[in-house]
Design a protein around this motif. Structure first.
Motif, PDB file in Angstrom:
ATOM      1  N   GLY A 267       0.812  -1.434   0.223  1.00 31.06           N
ATOM      2  CA  GLY A 267      -0.134  -0.019   0.561  1.00 31.06           C
ATOM      3  C   GLY A 267       1.234   1.343   0.152  1.00 31.06           C
ATOM      4  O   GLY A 267       0.562   2.177   0.231  1.00 31.06           O
ATOM      5  N   ALA A 268       2.303   1.558   0.560  1.00 30.63           N
ATOM      6  CA  ALA A 268       3.101   2.024   0.672  1.00 30.63           C
ATOM      7  C   ALA A 268       3.814   1.916  -0.354  1.00 30.63           C
ATOM      8  O   ALA A 268       4.847   0.822   0.236  1.00 30.63           O
ATOM      9  CB  ALA A 268       2.718   2.800   1.575  1.00 30.63           C
TER      10      ALA A 268
ATOM     11  N   ASP B   4       2.371   9.070   2.933  1.00 32.04           N
ATOM     12  CA  ASP B   4       2.307   6.913   2.300  1.00 32.04           C
ATOM     13  C   ASP B   4       2.209   6.470   3.471  1.00 32.04           C
ATOM     14  O   ASP B   4       1.304   4.929   3.952  1.00 32.04           O
ATOM     15  CB  ASP B   4       3.491   6.565   1.147  1.00 32.04           C
TER      16      ASP B   4
ATOM     17  N   LYS C 117      -1.518   5.068   3.911  1.00 26.44           N
ATOM     18  CA  LYS C 117      -1.706   3.648   3.534  1.00 26.44           C
ATOM     19  C   LYS C 117      -1.447   2.282   3.654  1.00 26.44           C
ATOM     20  O   LYS C 117      -1.519   1.974   3.079  1.00 26.44           O
ATOM     21  CB  LYS C 117      -1.603   3.939   1.796  1.00 26.44           C
TER      22      LYS C 117
END
Length: 269
Positions: A60-61, A146, A149
């Motif tokens: 996710g990052a 980020d 996330k």
């Protein structure tokens, strides 16, 4: 049969009086005692793999390639169902690579191996959750967009207990943001240590620190991060060439590692 000690020679009287003492020592030597004997265990680099699997998997990052290592440390103790006798205790007291500990401080829940393993793995899962929350909260406070996330999974196999918490948090921070300036949080060093962590980023003591410093040095670490409350224990058997850095919070630990990399002032025990 009755007899009088006054009618015995001195050597005979001493021999008779010594018999109960010898008997008691013989019984004590054979009887199991409520102790565990611990020694330095393995280490695991949270930036790398353990038992062939990545310790940290982040999705996710974007993550960064890291240099150096962040080694969480362990101790190995006699099992909850293993008898520890007087000879084992005496041997442990006279060796620097052994520690005699009350059994209930090592195994606080029952005497069943499976129950103990389940308890320790439960502690580890909670520690992983708290470590992730603490790391992501730190990164958000540092302005790393980020971080919100990122999804983190940690896998240390059957290593149990909460003492890897601090190093899991540091590993997440290093993989997502490094030192905050494009470099590694480790500065390329082999850094080891221990410490629990809360979701708010407070570092706590763990026990067995003197043995963990030996495990760290054995596996090549030159720096050891230790909960400040356990500085004296860490100093007690500190291997030559291992630098101790006391820590109390995740932010303070990150600040200390940044200062270490730049050659600035760093706390010491």
């Amino acid at each position: 049969m009755l007899f009088s000690l006054s009618r015995l020679t001195r050597p005979q009287a001493l021999a008779v009086c010594a018999l109960p003492v010898v008997a008691l020592l013989a019984v004590a030597g054979l009887a199991p005692l409520p102790f565990a004997v611990a020694q330095p265990g393995g280490t695991a680099d949270v930036l790398g793999k353990h038992e062939g699997k990545p310790v940290l998997t982040i999705t996710g990052a974007p993550t960064r390639k890291t240099e150096g290592s962040l080694r969480m440390t362990t101790i190995v103790a006699t099992g909850p169902q293993m008898d520890v006798r007087l000879g084992d205790v005496l041997d442990g007291w006279f060796r620097t690579d052994r520690a005699v500990m009350p059994k209930d401080s090592v195994y606080p829940t029952g005497d069943n191996v499976k129950e103990v393993e389940e308890h320790n793995l439960g502690d580890m899962r909670k520690s992983q959750d708290d470590a992730t929350k603490a790391a992501l909260a730190h990164l958000r406070a540092e302005g790393v967009d980020d971080a919100g996330k990122a999804k983190v999974e940690a896998d240390l196999g059957k290593i149990g207990g909460p003492s890897a918490g601090l190093f899991l948090s540091l590993g997440i921070i290093d993989k997502l943001d490094g030192d905050g300036s494009g470099g590694d949080l480790t500065g390329g060093r082999d850094i080891a240590g221990t410490g629990t962590i809360t979701a708010s980023g407070k570092v706590g003591p763990v026990g067995g620190v003197a043995l963990k410093t030996q495990a760290a040095h054995r596996d090549g670490a030159t720096v050891f991060l230790v909960p400040k409350a356990e500085c004296a224990d860490a100093e007690a058997e500190k291997p030559k060439g291992l630098r101790l850095i006391p820590v109390t919070t995740l932010k303070g630990t990150v600040d200390a590692l940044r200062a270490l990399k730049k050659g600035g002032a760093v706390p010491s025990c």
